[in-house]
Design an enzyme around this catalytic site. Structure first.
Site, PDB file in Angstrom:
ATOM      1  N   GLU A 112      53.492  38.098  30.775  1.00  0.00           N
ATOM      2  CA  GLU A 112      52.424  37.146  30.502  1.00  0.00           C
ATOM      3  C   GLU A 112      52.311  36.944  29.003  1.00  0.00           C
ATOM      4  O   GLU A 112      52.912  37.669  28.209  1.00  0.00           O
ATOM      5  CB  GLU A 112      51.098  37.609  31.109  1.00  0.00           C
ATOM      6  CG  GLU A 112      51.066  37.493  32.625  1.00  0.00           C
ATOM      7  CD  GLU A 112      49.706  37.807  33.231  1.00  0.00           C
ATOM      8  OE1 GLU A 112      48.779  38.141  32.467  1.00  0.00           O
ATOM      9  OE2 GLU A 112      49.574  37.735  34.459  1.00  0.00           O
ATOM     10  N   HIS A 228      40.803  29.850  28.898  1.00  0.00           N
ATOM     11  CA  HIS A 228      42.099  29.916  29.567  1.00  0.00           C
ATOM     12  C   HIS A 228      42.761  28.556  29.444  1.00  0.00           C
ATOM     13  O   HIS A 228      42.133  27.526  29.695  1.00  0.00           O
ATOM     14  CB  HIS A 228      41.914  30.297  31.041  1.00  0.00           C
ATOM     15  CG  HIS A 228      43.190  30.746  31.692  1.00  0.00           C
ATOM     16  ND1 HIS A 228      44.218  29.874  31.998  1.00  0.00           N
ATOM     17  CD2 HIS A 228      43.606  31.975  32.079  1.00  0.00           C
ATOM     18  CE1 HIS A 228      45.204  30.551  32.548  1.00  0.00           C
ATOM     19  NE2 HIS A 228      44.868  31.833  32.617  1.00  0.00           N
ATOM     20  N   HIS A 331      36.942  31.350  30.141  1.00  0.00           N
ATOM     21  CA  HIS A 331      37.582  32.311  31.043  1.00  0.00           C
ATOM     22  C   HIS A 331      37.043  33.725  30.872  1.00  0.00           C
ATOM     23  O   HIS A 331      36.856  34.436  31.850  1.00  0.00           O
ATOM     24  CB  HIS A 331      39.085  32.295  30.783  1.00  0.00           C
ATOM     25  CG  HIS A 331      39.898  33.114  31.739  1.00  0.00           C
ATOM     26  ND1 HIS A 331      39.826  32.936  33.106  1.00  0.00           N
ATOM     27  CD2 HIS A 331      40.791  34.117  31.526  1.00  0.00           C
ATOM     28  CE1 HIS A 331      40.654  33.786  33.709  1.00  0.00           C
ATOM     29  NE2 HIS A 331      41.235  34.517  32.779  1.00  0.00           N
ATOM     30  N   ARG A 366      41.185  38.568  24.169  1.00  0.00           N
ATOM     31  CA  ARG A 366      41.722  39.531  25.123  1.00  0.00           C
ATOM     32  C   ARG A 366      43.181  39.256  25.437  1.00  0.00           C
ATOM     33  O   ARG A 366      43.563  38.135  25.741  1.00  0.00           O
ATOM     34  CB  ARG A 366      40.915  39.489  26.423  1.00  0.00           C
ATOM     35  CG  ARG A 366      41.455  40.373  27.536  1.00  0.00           C
ATOM     36  CD  ARG A 366      40.609  40.269  28.774  1.00  0.00           C
ATOM     37  NE  ARG A 366      40.613  38.932  29.347  1.00  0.00           N
ATOM     38  CZ  ARG A 366      41.495  38.501  30.250  1.00  0.00           C
ATOM     39  NH1 ARG A 366      42.466  39.300  30.649  1.00  0.00           N
ATOM     40  NH2 ARG A 366      41.403  37.294  30.746  1.00  0.00           N
TER      41      ARG A 366
END
Length: 527
Positions: A112, A228, A331, A366
């Site tokens: 990711e 996001h 998000h 994050r």
């Protein structure tokens, strides 16, 4: 009045991990706003990050977390979490939690954004949160009771001892109730529903943060909101999340003409940190150009991502064409109730874990798939700490927190608030827009609502009060941080300012000063 040893407000991964790790002789009560399967944890498509592959190492995971967090992180906390991650996953796996495996029976490890190695563990392809929540629920013992549709709206304090001893809660029929315990844990999740475009569950309204702020708890890093990059977007509305794992498998962001928008923007291109990808998409959208996720490079898309495929089919997207229209949306919030690594706050007996808390692990942005990990890690740490405490007696003396009653609900409609936050305190921020938002919010009387009794209001009205308070906390922090870092992008201060701001936190705390008034903000250095 009802009594317990530990009261947990919320039912996400952090809350369930805590409940299961507490000793079986501890009476645990979970109060949840809706039910056990309506929160962000259950919806989580992404996986859990852990350095378990040959050639990977917890220190590389640590470095990736710091880089994604724009080095605003609590480095010691990050190191401890990444070091603990492989054992946390192994314990879950060996305990019966199903994770995706390769043909040899080893964990299937995906990639990711902003990770330097394949280290993302999934379950059911894109249903990791669902499977983990179901697994943890299956482990519940008789010492854990669950009360659904109980909305906690006030923390009860013994102010002389600076101690939280219970909560006030409201039932669907309007009844108010009091629950007392020596340990009160806020695990209510984030505040994505403050924005018109969001991947979050309807319950994620920032209520735990506002709840704690009204009680005098410290909040930190509220300006750092992660957007996001890829939410399914149709007819002016977001329809659900398209996991970052899709880009990890090779999907690319393009215009309708096929231009790759991330080329030349960042060395990691489509797997750049989320704030960079979101800002790039937003720049195109502001110019009227729709962006698509081209999934044609992903083999066996429907079997690899069954939840996302069903979402697209439900909304009429022809996957054979290979283009999914996307926009960025709120998000995750990196800020929250300021805690140590055991979830302890500045109020005795009050704890916070999960997205409602700010441990400093996520820094300014994050790293993908670190949220479920952090919830399990800190939830377990808090359980260890509470297990070591001697049996506490429930204090029944509390000080009335708010006595003033306001009968006129003069607050903006929730949809109006969401649009204002998206436009003025969203992906791209400016001083002008933030001042406008601050002035607009000030019209509705922040101080009055911080002082007001909420006993007489319905749950929808209380939720709106909490959304309003949390929106103010985000806006004020975003105004004060005069640089761009991680999830906080100021168009008028487009660069990081490491000399003045890198490790500096904006701390919100409501406290009484000598003249009897309240002060609301401090600026402090992270420790």
């Amino acid at each position: 009045m009802k009594h317990a040893d530990v009261i947990i407000i919320g039912s996400g991964i952090a809350a369930l991990q805590l409940a299961n790790k507490l000793a079986k002789n501890i009476n645990v009560m979970i109060l949840t706003k809706k039910d056990l399967r309506t929160g962000n944890s259950y919806m989580a498509q992404g996986g859990v990050a852990a350095a378990m592959a040959p050639g990977d190492d917890f220190y590389l995971h640590y470095l990736d977390t710091l880089e994604a967090g724009a080095h605003h992180n609590n480095a010691e906390a990050v190191l401890e979490m990444t070091k603990s991650a492989p054992k946390l996953i192994k314990d879950l796996w060996e305990g019966g939690c199903t994770f995706d495996e390769d043909s040899n029976g080893s964990l299937l490890l995906g990639m990711e954004g902003a990770h330097s190695r394949n280290r993302i563990i999934h379950s059911g392809g894109d249903a990791t949160g669902k499977h983990m929540v179901d697994h943890l629920l299956s482990k519940f013992d008789g010492n854990i009771s669950v009360k659904p549709s109980v909305f906690v709206y006030e923390l009860l304090l013994n102010k002389e001892k600076n101690t939280c001893i219970g909560v006030k809660a409201k039932h669907p029929d309007g009844r108010n109730d009091v629950y007392l315990a020596p340990h009160i844990v806020v695990a209510t999740g984030g505040c994505g529903q403050l924005y018109s475009f969001t991947s979050n569950a309807e319950t994620a309204t920032g209520d735990g943060m506002a709840l704690a702020y009204r009680a005098g708890a410290m909040l930190a890093d509220m300006e750092f909101v992660q957007f996001h990059p890829t939410l399914l977007y149709l007819e002016g509305k977001t329809r659900g999340l398209i996991s970052e794992a899709v880009r990890g498998e090779g999907a690319i962001l393009v215009t309708a003409e096929g231009k790759r928008i991330m080329d030349g923007v960042h060395p990691l291109k489509d797997l750049a940190p989320r704030h960079i990808v979101s800002q790039t998409i937003y720049d195109y959208l502001r110019k009227g150009t729709q962006i698509y996720l081209d999934i044609t490079p992903v083999s066996d898309f429907s079997s690899r991502f069954p939840t996302i495929s069903e979402l697209c089919r439900k909304h009429g997207i022809d996957l054979k064409e290979g283009l999914i229209p996307v926009v960025p949306g709120s998000h995750f919030i990196m800020g929250g109730i300021k805690t140590d690594l055991h979830g302890r706050t500045n109020i005795n007996g009050l704890y916070a874990i999960g997205e409602a808390a700010c441990t400093g692990i996520h820094g300014a942005n994050r790293l993908a798939s670190n949220s479920l990990l952090e919830g399990m890690f800190v939830g377990g740490k808090l359980a260890d700490w509470i297990n070591q405490q001697l049996g506490g007696k429930v204090d029944t003396y509390y000080t009335a927190q708010n006595a003033k009653v306001f009968h006129d609900m003069e607050l903006p409609d929730a949809d109006v608030l969401k649009k204002a936050m998206m436009d003025r305190a969203g992906i791209v921020r400016t001083r002008e827009a933030l001042v406008h938002q601050k002035d607009w919010l000030a019209k509705y009387g922040l101080e009055e609502w911080l002082e007001a009794s909420l006993d007489h209001l319905g749950t929808d009205e209380i939720d709106r009060v909490f959304m309003y308070i949390t929106a103010w906390l985000i806006t004020e922090a975003a105004f004060q941080r005069t640089e761009s870092r991680g999830g906080h992008y100021r168009e008028d201060f487009p660069h990081e300012d490491p000399y003045n701001w890198m490790k500096r936190q904006i701390i919100h705390q409501r406290k009484t000063v000598k003249d009897g008034k309240h002060e609301y903000n401090q600026i402090a250095f992270a420790t």
